[in-house]
Scaffold this active site. Structure first.
Site, PDB file in Angstrom:
ATOM      1  N   SER A 233     -43.763 -35.515  36.521  1.00 53.50           N
ATOM      2  CA  SER A 233     -43.272 -36.119  37.766  1.00 53.50           C
ATOM      3  C   SER A 233     -41.990 -35.486  38.280  1.00 53.50           C
ATOM      4  O   SER A 233     -41.614 -35.709  39.435  1.00 53.50           O
ATOM      5  CB  SER A 233     -43.051 -37.616  37.556  1.00 53.50           C
ATOM      6  OG  SER A 233     -44.273 -38.264  37.261  1.00 53.50           O
TER       7      SER A 233
ATOM      8  N   GLU B 198       0.796  -1.219   0.000  1.00 53.71           N
ATOM      9  CA  GLU B 198       0.000   0.000   0.000  1.00 53.71           C
ATOM     10  C   GLU B 198       0.836   1.280   0.000  1.00 53.71           C
ATOM     11  O   GLU B 198       0.472   2.256  -0.648  1.00 53.71           O
ATOM     12  CB  GLU B 198      -0.952   0.011   1.217  1.00 53.71           C
ATOM     13  CG  GLU B 198      -2.029  -1.063   1.187  1.00 53.71           C
ATOM     14  CD  GLU B 198      -3.037  -0.857   0.073  1.00 53.71           C
ATOM     15  OE1 GLU B 198      -3.216   0.305  -0.366  1.00 53.71           O
ATOM     16  OE2 GLU B 198      -3.649  -1.856  -0.374  1.00 53.71           O
TER      17      GLU B 198
END
Length: 766
Positions: free
Chosen positions: A456, A83
């Site tokens: 239960s 870059e």
């Protein structure tokens, strides 16, 4: 020559004046960039497990702010090489670069940019990407301003955190996680070069979508790093030869904790609003990644095993497959994108099908043949008599799974749902939470949002209340038919049944719970009184209005969530203390500064829900369930006695539960349909949910020492049974329901014969 010199001077003066006027006009209109000296970009909400592993990220921009000193040199070198190699030499505008680009453009007749990193920062932070002279002037002016205000390292830090790199990743730290699933600090030269190629065109050089173009640019960047002296020839050659493992789906996380991450997101949004997604909050949870992974797999395994017993509902879709190979590939890609993989339950398109073989193709082009037992789950879909929407044929979209032996089987996505949650009963910290079969398929969190009948599995709370009313584990209770007419119920007559439809006569309270006898529970609730039992249940964190004070409470006809059940069973596990489940341990900002922290609560008497002796005897009763009762496979398979719990199956098998614990971990499993319907005539909590719990505990408790509860004050052991001191022997309620075989209303309590006769009766009916 004088005239030429004068004209040149006049032209130069005019140009300088024009530039000066332009600067004078444009400079005041430049944005204020002083905020960049304290760079604070939009940062996502990040959610972590207790060991620091990332489990979720929320925000439009995925970014992990990384100070310049924490960015590895190899990453900075790769970026500078491609870059702006002279970044630390020029003053923001690289005049040599501009001249070189101009000559290249003239020679190649192809545009070549000359933007420096500083110019890119100016453009990305403040300007648009439109190509106009006005924007370029502003860009150059902003560049000078940035270079004057900030240091080179500050500018580079902004660039490497701000730049968009595809897949919702902003900055190289986020991109490293998105593409390679690893921290930026650990990238290699080859990986750094691949990432450095993204700023130019994140879509074109995306290593997931365009691996060939990404590879080409990677090789170019490696060469640029070599030319600029950032790496040696040996390093360059090694980088070119290094194989890269790129994530196939950048949104995948290593830990399947989507329901946990979403819960945290909701909690954070309730407190911080929209700022939740931009201020860079880091939320650390109590989640144990190892336990979470085990829980996720165990629940999915349990649901898929249930699904294998169901009727085949048919392919998910049918498509016409063209004869042209390229056209067929396009059709397959399109339809499988509409039907993505669901974890290990993968989608595929049928190429051919018969009663003996199915050949399918996956999205990656892999062709799979399924034969033998792998066809069994979809056998009805291979019949010539199958309906058109059921029959498996060429072009059908079906699901396949790989079996433990490496072979393939056809299957289908389950309709049934499930939930699993595990927490430490000593402080309430959540260790694992799976809110459903798959978050992408159904985002409803069944752990916290599903109100279901507990069946239960609610009985232990009735039994716990009964201990305070003189009922003991040795109390003989008649498991015989009961009938309640409309005058007693205030509505329809009620004749409750046991699950198996059988009645086995007198048995001890201990045996009644272990064998989950409904008549025993109802008689116990009659003794306690529904309103008293309702009030007692609130001690465990249950809502009174969710459990109406009727005898049906004894059978678990109220409503609970799996999270409530985990908290409630923790009361037994920790010796009688009520702990509230909690998930978030601390919250920090993007720089690691602590915002809030939650400390694990220390058990104290202000948190006491039931007496230590009540919890101790209930532990003894619930241990019997896992030793000889409906959950006997728990101790049998795990080979350890410190397991406690209760199965639960509601009327018509609409819900299947197992709620259990070991002294250091309480865990709840629930399986059922979102819109309640029968799971199947033989589907129970012991057959559906208990195996999930066992699979989880088998791995989590591996190597953990066996633990035993200390005997508290106020209890005594007589003939192998535990009693409250004041109810020892025959001082408590000795029997319930022995006066007749068919009764309504409150039973008469009659004394038992002498101790020898009592033991004889216990042996007879045990």
């Amino acid at each position: 020559m004088l005239w030429a010199g004068g004209l040149t001077l006049a032209g130069a003066t005019t140009l300088v004046l024009l530039v000066g006027i332009a600067l004078a006009v444009a400079y005041p209109n430049l944005p204020d960039i002083s905020a960049l000296s304290d760079y604070r970009p939009k940062l996502p909400l990040r959610v972590f497990a207790s060991d620091g592993k990332l489990i979720g990220e929320f925000g439009e921009e995925r970014r992990h702010l990384t100070p310049i000193q924490d960015i590895p040199k190899v990453m900075k070198d790769a970026v500078l090489a491609i870059e702006d190699a002279r970044f630390y030499e020029h003053g923001g505008v690289d005049y040599k670069g501009i001249l070189r680009a101009a000559l290249a453009n003239l020679g190649r007749i192809k545009s070549q940019g000359a933007s420096t990193i500083t110019m890119q920062v100016a453009r990305n932070v403040y300007l648009t990407s439109e190509k106009t002279y006005t924007r370029k002037i502003y860009e150059i002016l902003l560049t000078f301003k940035l270079e004057h205000l900030l240091t080179k390292d500050q500018i580079l830090e902004i660039y490497m955190n701000q730049i968009f790199l595809g897949n919702r990743a902003y900055g190289f730290a986020a991109a490293s996680e998105a593409y390679f699933g690893k921290s930026l600090q650990n990238v290699t030269v080859a990986e750094a070069a691949m990432l450095a190629g993204l700023p130019k065109a994140p879509s074109a050089y995306n290593p997931i979508k365009n691996p060939k173009r990404a590879r080409s640019r990677q090789l170019h960047i490696i060469d640029r790093m070599l030319v600029n002296g950032f790496i040696s020839p040996e390093q360059a050659e090694a980088a070119k030869q290094e194989p890269l493992t790129v994530k196939t789906n950048a949104d995948n996380t290593t830990v399947h904790a989507e329901f946990v991450a979403e819960t945290v997101r909701q909690l954070m949004f309730a407190q911080y609003g929209d700022a939740t997604y931009t201020r860079g909050l880091n939320v650390f949870t109590t989640l144990d990644t190892a336990q979470q992974d085990i829980a996720y797999k165990a629940l999915r395994n349990g649901i898929m095993k249930y699904e294998q017993r169901q009727f085949y509902r048919g392919p998910e879709k049918f498509v016409s497959l063209p004869s042209d190979p390229q056209a067929m590939d396009d059709v397959i890609d399109e339809v499988l994108q509409e039907h993505p993989d669901n974890g290990d339950v993968m989608s595929a398109v049928v190429l051919e099908a018969s009663s003996k073989k199915i050949q399918v193709i996956r999205q990656n082009g892999e062709i799979i043949e399924i034969t033998g037992s792998g066809l069994q789950p979809v056998r009805s879909g291979l019949s010539d008599k199958a309906a058109a929407n059921i029959r498996i044929r060429r072009g059908a979209v079906i699901r396949v799974v790989q079996t433990p032996n490496g072979k393939w089987a056809a299957t289908q996505l389950p309709d049934v749902e499930g939930a699993f949650v595990a927490l430490d009963p000593r402080d309430g910290s959540i260790k694992a939470l799976v809110g459903g079969f798959d978050f992408e398929k159904n985002k409803f969190n069944h752990v916290t949002q599903a109100w279901r009948q507990p069946g239960s599995s609610f009985k232990p709370f009735i039994y716990s209340a009964a201990l305070e009313y003189g009922v003991t584990p040795a109390t003989i209770i008649n498991d015989s038919p009961l009938f309640f007419d409309a005058g007693v119920t205030g509505g329809q007559p009620w004749e409750p049944k046991n699950y198996d439809g059988k009645f086995e006569g007198p048995m001890s309270m201990r045996s009644g719970l272990a064998r989950s006898k409904n008549m025993v529970s109802i008689r116990i609730l009659q003794t306690v009184g529904p309103q008293n039992a309702q009030a007692w249940a609130t001690r465990f964190g249950f809502d009174a209005d969710k459990h109406p004070a009727y005898l049906t409470m004894a059978l678990g006809a109220g409503s609970v969530t799996p999270m409530q059940m985990a908290s409630a069973y923790s009361v037994f596990a920790n010796g009688g203390y009520r702990v509230n489940p909690w998930l978030i341990s601390r919250v920090t900002d993007q720089k690691g500064k602590l915002i809030t922290q939650t400390h694990a609560p220390m058990l104290n008497e202000s948190m006491r829900a039931i007496a230590p002796r009540n919890a101790f005897i209930m532990n003894s009763l619930l241990q019997e369930v896992t030793r000889s009762g409906t959950a006997a496979s728990a101790q049998a398979r795990l080979k350890r006695p410190d397991l406690y719990g209760k199965t639960g199956t509601t009327n018509d098998s609409l819900d299947a539960w197992f709620a259990g614990y070991q002294p250091t971990l309480a865990a709840i499993t629930w399986i059922g349909y979102d819109t309640p319907r029968k799971l199947g005539a033989r589907e129970t909590g012991g057959g559906l949910s208990l195996p999930v719990w066992i699979e989880f505990m088998a791995q989590v408790l591996k190597g953990a020492p066996v633990m035993a509860y200390t005997v508290p004050e106020g209890v005594v052991n007589l003939d192998g049974e535990w009693f409250y001191d004041e109810y020892a022997g025959d001082a408590g309620v000795t029997s319930l329901g022995l006066n007749n075989e068919l009764e309504a209303g409150r039973p008469q309590v009659i004394p038992l014969p002498a101790a020898e006769e009592k033991n004889r009766i216990l042996d007879l009916f045990r």
